[in-house]
Enzyme design. Structure first.
Site, PDB file in Angstrom:
ATOM      1  N   LYS A   1       0.790  -1.522   0.108  1.00  0.00           N
ATOM      2  CA  LYS A   1      -0.006   0.257  -0.186  1.00  0.00           C
ATOM      3  C   LYS A   1       0.912   1.266   0.723  1.00  0.00           C
ATOM      4  O   LYS A   1       2.282   1.287   0.240  1.00  0.00           O
ATOM      5  CB  LYS A   1      -1.464  -0.316   1.645  1.00  0.00           C
TER       6      LYS A   1
ATOM      7  N   ARG B   1      -2.862 -10.290   5.132  1.00  0.00           N
ATOM      8  CA  ARG B   1      -3.025 -10.198   3.575  1.00  0.00           C
ATOM      9  C   ARG B   1      -1.961  -9.859   2.760  1.00  0.00           C
ATOM     10  O   ARG B   1      -1.930  -8.739   2.767  1.00  0.00           O
ATOM     11  CB  ARG B   1      -4.229  -9.863   3.387  1.00  0.00           C
TER      12      ARG B   1
HETATM   13  N1  PMM Z   1      -7.050  -4.371   0.160  1.00  0.00           N
HETATM   14  C1  PMM Z   1      -7.031  -4.619  -0.893  1.00  0.00           C
HETATM   15  C2  PMM Z   1      -8.455  -5.241  -0.614  1.00  0.00           C
HETATM   16  N2  PMM Z   1      -8.806  -6.147  -0.178  1.00  0.00           N
HETATM   17  N3  PMM Z   1      -9.302  -7.043   2.278  1.00  0.00           N
HETATM   18  C3  PMM Z   1      -9.062  -7.844   3.179  1.00  0.00           C
HETATM   19  N4  PMM Z   1      -9.686  -7.659   4.221  1.00  0.00           N
HETATM   20  N5  PMM Z   1      -8.011  -5.939   3.185  1.00  0.00           N
HETATM   21  C4  PMM Z   1      -7.068  -5.286   2.953  1.00  0.00           C
HETATM   22  O1  PMM Z   1      -6.728  -4.564   3.284  1.00  0.00           O
HETATM   23  C5  PMM Z   1      -7.756  -5.030   1.892  1.00  0.00           C
HETATM   24  C6  PMM Z   1      -8.837  -6.143   1.088  1.00  0.00           C
HETATM   25  C7  PMM Z   1      -6.653  -3.490  -2.393  1.00  0.00           C
HETATM   26  O2  PMM Z   1      -6.446  -3.846  -2.852  1.00  0.00           O
HETATM   27  P1  PMM Z   1      -5.469  -5.302  -3.554  1.00  0.00           P
HETATM   28  O3  PMM Z   1      -6.262  -6.436  -3.449  1.00  0.00           O
HETATM   29  O4  PMM Z   1      -4.701  -4.546  -4.420  1.00  0.00           O
HETATM   30  O5  PMM Z   1      -4.783  -5.215  -2.453  1.00  0.00           O
END
Ligand code: PMM
Length: 283
Positions: free
Chosen positions: A216, A256
C-alpha cells in the site's frame, strides 16, 4: 486444524487479483489461467489461504458490473478450490459471494463489512462460512475524501464494532467473524501507521483480526523524505514483510499479502525466535 487455524501462528493469505487495474500488480493476473497459475505459486510459497477478487479497490477505481465480476472470479475460485486450496472471495456483492461459495470458496472477504450490499450479511449467515469484515467508509471512487478522523483508532474500532454487531445480529457466528482495520481505505498515511501501532485495540473487539498492508501507498513513502518519489508498488515487498512481522507480533490471525514468499520467510524468522525464547524459558 479448523478452517481459520488453531491460533498458534499467524496465517498468510495470498492475494489473487483477477482485475485489469489493481494498484498492486497492474493486472498481471487478469487472464483466468494466469490467475490460477499465480495462485498455485502462492500456495507453493507457503500461503495458508488464497483471496480471489475481481474488483479493484484502488482509490478512484470504477466498479465492474456484477456479470463482469462473476466472469472474472468464478473460474479462478473453482479451479483453485478444486486443487485443494482454501479460497476466500474478495467481494462486496452478495450475489458474487453466493456464486463463489457454490464454486468452492470457503470464506467471504468483504471490504465493505456488509455496508455495500444489504443482502451480504444474511447470505453469509445462511451459508455458514467465515466472514472478513473490513473497516470501510465508502466506495473507492471517493473514499479518500472520507479520511477525516479526530482519533483514528477509536473511530475505526467503534465503526468496526458496529459491523461486528450487525454481523452477529444477522446470524454470523462470532467464531467465524474476522475484523480488518482496512489500511489504505479512507486513511491518510499517518492513519495507517497509528492503526498498525494500535492493533491491540482492534483485538479488544473480541474477534480475530486480519491486516492488509501489502504494497500500500504508505509503505511506498516509508524512509523517503518529502519530495522524493515514493517506491513503486512492486518494490514494497520487504516493507510489507516487515509489517507482517509487526502484525504477527501483535498476535493477529492473518496477514493479506501479494508476495507470499517474503512474508513467509519473515514470519518463519519470528516463529523461530519465539520458539527459542520459549525453550530458553522452559530450560
Ligand atoms: N485491501 C485490498 C483489497 N482487499 N481485503 C481486506 N480484507 N483487507 C485489505 O486490506 C484489502 C482487501 C486492496 O487491494 P489489493 O487487492 O490490490 O491489495
Amino acid at each position: 486444524m479448523t478452517l481459520l487455524g488453531d491460533g498458534t501462528r499467524t496465517l498468510v493469505m495470498g492475494v489473487v487479483n483477477v482485475t485489469p487495474d489493481s494498484f498492486s500488480d497492474g493486472g498481471a493476473w487478469f487472464e483466468p489461467d494466469a490467475a490460477v497459475t499465480h495462485g498455485r505459486r502462492l500456495l507453493a510459497d507457503g500461503a495458508d489461504l488464497l483471496d480471489v477478487g475481481g474488483e479493484s479497490t484502488r482509490p478512484g477505481a470504477q466498479r465492474p458490473s456484477t456479470d463482469e465480476e462473476l466472469a472474472r472470479v468464478l473460474p479462478v475460485v473453482a479451479e483453485l478450490a478444486r486443487s485443494g486450496a482454501v479460497v476466500s472471495v474478495d467481494t462486496m456483492r452478495a450475489e458474487v459471494a453466493a456464486a463463489a461459495i457454490d464454486a468452492g470458496a470457503a470464506l467471504v472477504n468483504d471490504v465493505s463489512g456488509g455496508l455495500a450490499d444489504p443482502d451480504m450479511l444474511a447470505l453469509v449467515a445462511a451459508r455458514g462460512v467465515p466472514y472478513i469484515a473490513m473497516h470501510w467508509r465508502g466506495h473507492s471512487a471517493d473514499m479518500q475524501r472520507r479520511a477525516a478522523y479526530d482519533d483514528v483508532v477509536a473511530e475505526v474500532c467503534c465503526e468496526l464494532a458496529q459491523r461486528r454487531d450487525a454481523a452477529l445480529a444477522a446470524g454470523i457466528e462470532a467464531e467465524r467473524l474476522v475484523l480488518d482495520p482496512g489500511l489504505g481505505f479512507a486513511k491518510l498515511f499517518e492513519h495507517n501507521w497509528v492503526l498498525l501501532a494500535n492493533l491491540a485495540a482492534l483485538q479488544g473487539l473480541g474477534q480475530r483480526v486480519l491486516v492488509g498492508a501489502s504494497r500500500k501507498a504508505f509503505l511506498g513513502r516509508v524512509g523517503r523524505p518529502d519530495g522524493v518519489e515514493p517506491r513503486p508498488a512492486l518494490e514494497r515487498d520487504a516493507a510489507t514483510a516487515a509489517t507482517s512481522v509487526l502484525a504477527a507480533q501483535a498476535g493477529v490471525w492473518g496477514v493479506r499479502v501479494h508476495d507470499v514468499r517474503s512474508t513467509r520467510d519473515a514470519l518463519d524468522v519470528l516463529e523461530a525466535q519465539q520458539a527459542a525464547g520459549r525453550r530458553a524459558a522452559g530450560s
